[in-house]
Design an enzyme around this catalytic site. Structure first.
Site, PDB file in Angstrom:
ATOM      1  N   ASP A 298      -9.306  13.004  -8.650  1.00 22.44           N
ATOM      2  CA  ASP A 298      -8.573  13.457  -7.463  1.00 22.44           C
ATOM      3  C   ASP A 298      -7.572  14.564  -7.780  1.00 22.44           C
ATOM      4  O   ASP A 298      -6.517  14.665  -7.167  1.00 22.44           O
ATOM      5  CB  ASP A 298      -7.830  12.287  -6.782  1.00 22.44           C
ATOM      6  CG  ASP A 298      -8.750  11.130  -6.528  1.00 22.44           C
ATOM      7  OD1 ASP A 298      -9.839  11.357  -6.006  1.00 22.44           O
ATOM      8  OD2 ASP A 298      -8.382   9.989  -6.874  1.00 22.44           O
TER       9      ASP A 298
ATOM     10  N   LYS B 254     -10.444  18.941  -7.734  1.00 24.94           N
ATOM     11  CA  LYS B 254     -11.569  19.677  -8.341  1.00 24.94           C
ATOM     12  C   LYS B 254     -12.441  20.326  -7.278  1.00 24.94           C
ATOM     13  O   LYS B 254     -12.911  21.436  -7.451  1.00 24.94           O
ATOM     14  CB  LYS B 254     -12.436  18.739  -9.184  1.00 24.94           C
ATOM     15  CG  LYS B 254     -11.810  18.335 -10.480  1.00 24.94           C
ATOM     16  CD  LYS B 254     -12.740  17.495 -11.303  1.00 24.94           C
ATOM     17  CE  LYS B 254     -13.071  16.175 -10.639  1.00 24.94           C
ATOM     18  NZ  LYS B 254     -11.917  15.319 -10.343  1.00 24.94           N
ATOM     19  N   GLY B 255     -12.652  19.603  -6.152  1.00 21.28           N
ATOM     20  CA  GLY B 255     -13.521  20.128  -5.096  1.00 21.28           C
ATOM     21  C   GLY B 255     -13.039  21.498  -4.648  1.00 21.28           C
ATOM     22  O   GLY B 255     -13.802  22.464  -4.596  1.00 21.28           O
TER      23      GLY B 255
ATOM     24  N   ASN C 258     -19.369   7.752  -5.876  1.00 20.12           N
ATOM     25  CA  ASN C 258     -18.146   6.941  -5.965  1.00 20.12           C
ATOM     26  C   ASN C 258     -16.875   7.754  -5.879  1.00 20.12           C
ATOM     27  O   ASN C 258     -15.792   7.200  -5.846  1.00 20.12           O
ATOM     28  CB  ASN C 258     -18.146   6.112  -7.260  1.00 20.12           C
ATOM     29  CG  ASN C 258     -18.529   6.917  -8.476  1.00 20.12           C
ATOM     30  OD1 ASN C 258     -19.355   7.818  -8.390  1.00 20.12           O
ATOM     31  ND2 ASN C 258     -17.952   6.604  -9.606  1.00 20.12           N
TER      32      ASN C 258
ATOM     33  N   HIS D 288     -15.059  14.725  -3.132  1.00 22.88           N
ATOM     34  CA  HIS D 288     -14.405  16.016  -3.288  1.00 22.88           C
ATOM     35  C   HIS D 288     -14.125  16.560  -1.896  1.00 22.88           C
ATOM     36  O   HIS D 288     -15.014  16.601  -1.055  1.00 22.88           O
ATOM     37  CB  HIS D 288     -15.309  16.998  -4.036  1.00 22.88           C
ATOM     38  CG  HIS D 288     -15.362  16.723  -5.493  1.00 22.88           C
ATOM     39  ND1 HIS D 288     -16.221  17.357  -6.337  1.00 22.88           N
ATOM     40  CD2 HIS D 288     -14.640  15.889  -6.258  1.00 22.88           C
ATOM     41  CE1 HIS D 288     -16.038  16.919  -7.559  1.00 22.88           C
ATOM     42  NE2 HIS D 288     -15.083  16.012  -7.533  1.00 22.88           N
TER      43      HIS D 288
ATOM     44  N   GLY E 218     -10.491   5.914   1.177  1.00 21.79           N
ATOM     45  CA  GLY E 218      -9.334   5.820   2.065  1.00 21.79           C
ATOM     46  C   GLY E 218      -8.197   4.991   1.484  1.00 21.79           C
ATOM     47  O   GLY E 218      -7.157   4.810   2.101  1.00 21.79           O
TER      48      GLY E 218
ATOM     49  N   PRO F 259      -4.872   3.889  -0.442  1.00 22.84           N
ATOM     50  CA  PRO F 259      -3.662   4.624  -0.835  1.00 22.84           C
ATOM     51  C   PRO F 259      -3.674   4.809  -2.355  1.00 22.84           C
ATOM     52  O   PRO F 259      -4.012   3.879  -3.087  1.00 22.84           O
ATOM     53  CB  PRO F 259      -2.499   3.723  -0.424  1.00 22.84           C
ATOM     54  CG  PRO F 259      -3.081   2.526   0.213  1.00 22.84           C
ATOM     55  CD  PRO F 259      -4.576   2.581   0.141  1.00 22.84           C
TER      56      PRO F 259
ATOM     57  N   ASP G  63       2.677  22.844  -4.513  1.00 22.56           N
ATOM     58  CA  ASP G  63       3.461  22.914  -3.267  1.00 22.56           C
ATOM     59  C   ASP G  63       4.078  21.564  -2.892  1.00 22.56           C
ATOM     60  O   ASP G  63       5.138  21.518  -2.265  1.00 22.56           O
ATOM     61  CB  ASP G  63       2.575  23.420  -2.108  1.00 22.56           C
ATOM     62  CG  ASP G  63       1.284  22.610  -1.965  1.00 22.56           C
ATOM     63  OD1 ASP G  63       0.586  22.434  -2.980  1.00 22.56           O
ATOM     64  OD2 ASP G  63       0.975  22.151  -0.841  1.00 22.56           O
TER      65      ASP G  63
ATOM     66  N   VAL H  34      -1.523  26.058  -4.289  1.00 20.48           N
ATOM     67  CA  VAL H  34      -0.317  25.764  -3.506  1.00 20.48           C
ATOM     68  C   VAL H  34      -0.638  25.310  -2.075  1.00 20.48           C
ATOM     69  O   VAL H  34       0.219  25.333  -1.206  1.00 20.48           O
ATOM     70  CB  VAL H  34       0.639  26.988  -3.472  1.00 20.48           C
ATOM     71  CG1 VAL H  34       1.249  27.234  -4.843  1.00 20.48           C
ATOM     72  CG2 VAL H  34      -0.080  28.239  -2.967  1.00 20.48           C
ATOM     73  N   GLY H  35      -1.884  24.911  -1.840  1.00 25.13           N
ATOM     74  CA  GLY H  35      -2.265  24.433  -0.510  1.00 25.13           C
ATOM     75  C   GLY H  35      -3.740  24.090  -0.501  1.00 25.13           C
ATOM     76  O   GLY H  35      -4.469  24.473  -1.418  1.00 25.13           O
TER      77      GLY H  35
END
Ligand code: GDP
Length: 423
Positions: free
Chosen positions: A12, A15-16, A37, A40, A302, A304, A333, A413-414
């Site tokens: 997480d 990378k995508g 599993n 991305h 989904g 947390p 950011d 940054v976004g």
């Protein structure tokens, strides 16, 4: 030109988005391990896409995408993912998607067994994504699975299905006491979801070798990060595949070729989905604040995410495992929320300070040692050049480069495709 894009941390890392950004310079994007599993997330002018199995290059028209032999492919999930993308206008044909004949098929009973085992473990669970990944890789090494190429020879496949289903039911019905699966169900499954994929199945190793000879630029896209690698990660809280860059040519089907470059994706703070030791973890309000700012909820599940400050000990280890020549630092950011930014620069283990990532069992006993770095506390999401970044942000980048002994080449940054600064 062969480049690997891999995760430095727990997955997480974004990378995508970075594969989507960097893929503009490549002809082929290839996944080489794992299954559906992980997710991305890619946001571009056509909308928001969550990709579980398809390489991120599928969103650029001129790129050929490959699902490599190191992967496990849930054919139902893949069919649905392809249909979802097509609804949004993405073109997918055998010309731009090739599936390795040696990739493994994730069967419905793998998903079932994953769920049965997680339920059996109850409070002691490993945090499986319940998508059948560990059972299908286990069967692969037992040599009792199905390969995508078998879909091209259905007679032999259906005959073998009978034997394998009998064997699987020893565990499903005999062990877990669940209703047995039937051969007819499995054959119907192959027919419904496997047969329509037949035109995409080929020897992708041969394809990649020829493409390489013809001068095509190939990017290998990893799923998850170094700390989830089955061998180098926080075992047993790892995934079931090799997530490291060195495995890319093998899992892609080109073990004869050498990587030219490894680009590591590293997050400006730490996140970790699921179970397992996570030394720099924040709890309570501190965690809530960072999780909310970063929108840290799993793309595939989904769930947390657990969050914490940047972990120098784990990330330096990740940089080493990935042999990263260049780093893309993502989500900088998000740290704009802080006046002062904490960084975990060492662990305390049995009263001693350590800076090298220890054997996984010892992680539970490690306590984080935090240092504070001055924050910038201003919105940087519109910055597009190095000169736009505040001095404190540049200092934070330099601090991490020095602490992890790596070269940060890109800063994100976004979430948008263009929200990247090349340093
Ligand atoms: P991956 O599995 O490594 O691709 O990571 P995920 O897709 O699970 O998580 C990355 C999330 O962060 C996605 O929602 C991205 O759109 C978003 N993202 C990626 N890079 C940035 C960034 O630099 N800043 C912000 N704010 N969001 C980002």
């Amino acid at each position: 030109m062969l480049t690997s894009i891999c995760g430095i941390n727990w997955g997480d890392e974004g990378k995508g988005k970075m594969v989507d950004f960097l893929s503009a310079d490549y002809d082929i994007v290839c996944r080489y391990q794992g299954g559906n599993n992980a997710g991305h997330t890619v946001i571009n002018e056509r909308g928001k896409f969550i990709l579980n199995l398809l390489p991120s290059g599928i969103l650029r028209e001129n790129i050929v995408n490959v699902l490599g032999m190191g992967m496990v492919v849930d054919i139902k999930h893949l069919s649905e993912e392809m249909a979802r993308l097509r609804e949004k206008g993405v073109k997918i044909t055998p010309a731009n998607l090739k599936i390795s004949d040696r990739a493994e098929i994730t069967m419905p009973y793998h998903v079932l067994l994953d769920c049965l085992e997680e339920d059996r473990l109850a409070g002691k669970k490993f945090g499986s994504t319940r998508r059948g990944i560990a059972p299908v890789y286990a069967d692969r090494f037992m040599k009792k699975g199905f390969r995508m190429g078998e879909l091209l020879h259905p007679e032999a496949l259906y005959a073998r299905a009978k034997e394998i289903v009998e064997w699987k039911n020893l565990t499903i019905a005999g062990g877990y006491g669940h209703a047995p699966v039937t051969v007819d169900e499995m054959i119907a499954y192959f027919k419904q979801y496997g047969e329509p994929l037949r035109e995409y199945i080929c020897d992708t190793g041969l394809y990649l070798n020829e493409a390489h000879k013809a001068g095509k630029r190939i990017m290998f896209e990893a799923q998850l990060g170094a700390l989830r690698d089955i061998d180098y990660g926080i075992w047993p809280y790892t995934s079931s595949s090799l997530t490291i860059a060195a495995y890319a040519p093998i899992g892609a089907g080109v073990p004869n070729l050498k990587l030219d470059k490894s680009v590591g994706i590293m997050k400006a703070y730490s996140t970790c989905v699921g179970e397992g030791p996570f030394v720099s973890e924040y709890f309570g309000e501190k965690a809530e604040k960072l999780r909310a700012a970063g929108g840290e909820y799993g793309a595939a599940t989904g769930r947390p995410r657990r969050v914490g400050p940047f972990d120098v000990v784990a990330s330096s280890y990740g940089v080493r495992c990935q042999g990263a020549d260049e780093i893309a630092l993502t989500k900088l950011d998000i740290l704009s929320i802080y006046d002062e930014i904490e960084v975990c620069t060492a662990y305390e283990l049995d009263g001693k300070r350590i800076r090298e990532f220890p054997f996984p069992d010892l992680l539970e006993k490690c306590k984080p040692v935090y240092e504070k770095v001055k924050g910038w506390h201003t919105d940087i999401s519109q910055c597009r050049k190095k000169a736009d970044l505040p001095k404190e942000a540049l200092d934070y980048i330099a601090f991490i480069e020095q602490a992890c002994n790596c070269k940060i080449k890109y800063v994100a940054v976004g979430p948008a495709r263009d929200a990247v600064i090349c340093l």
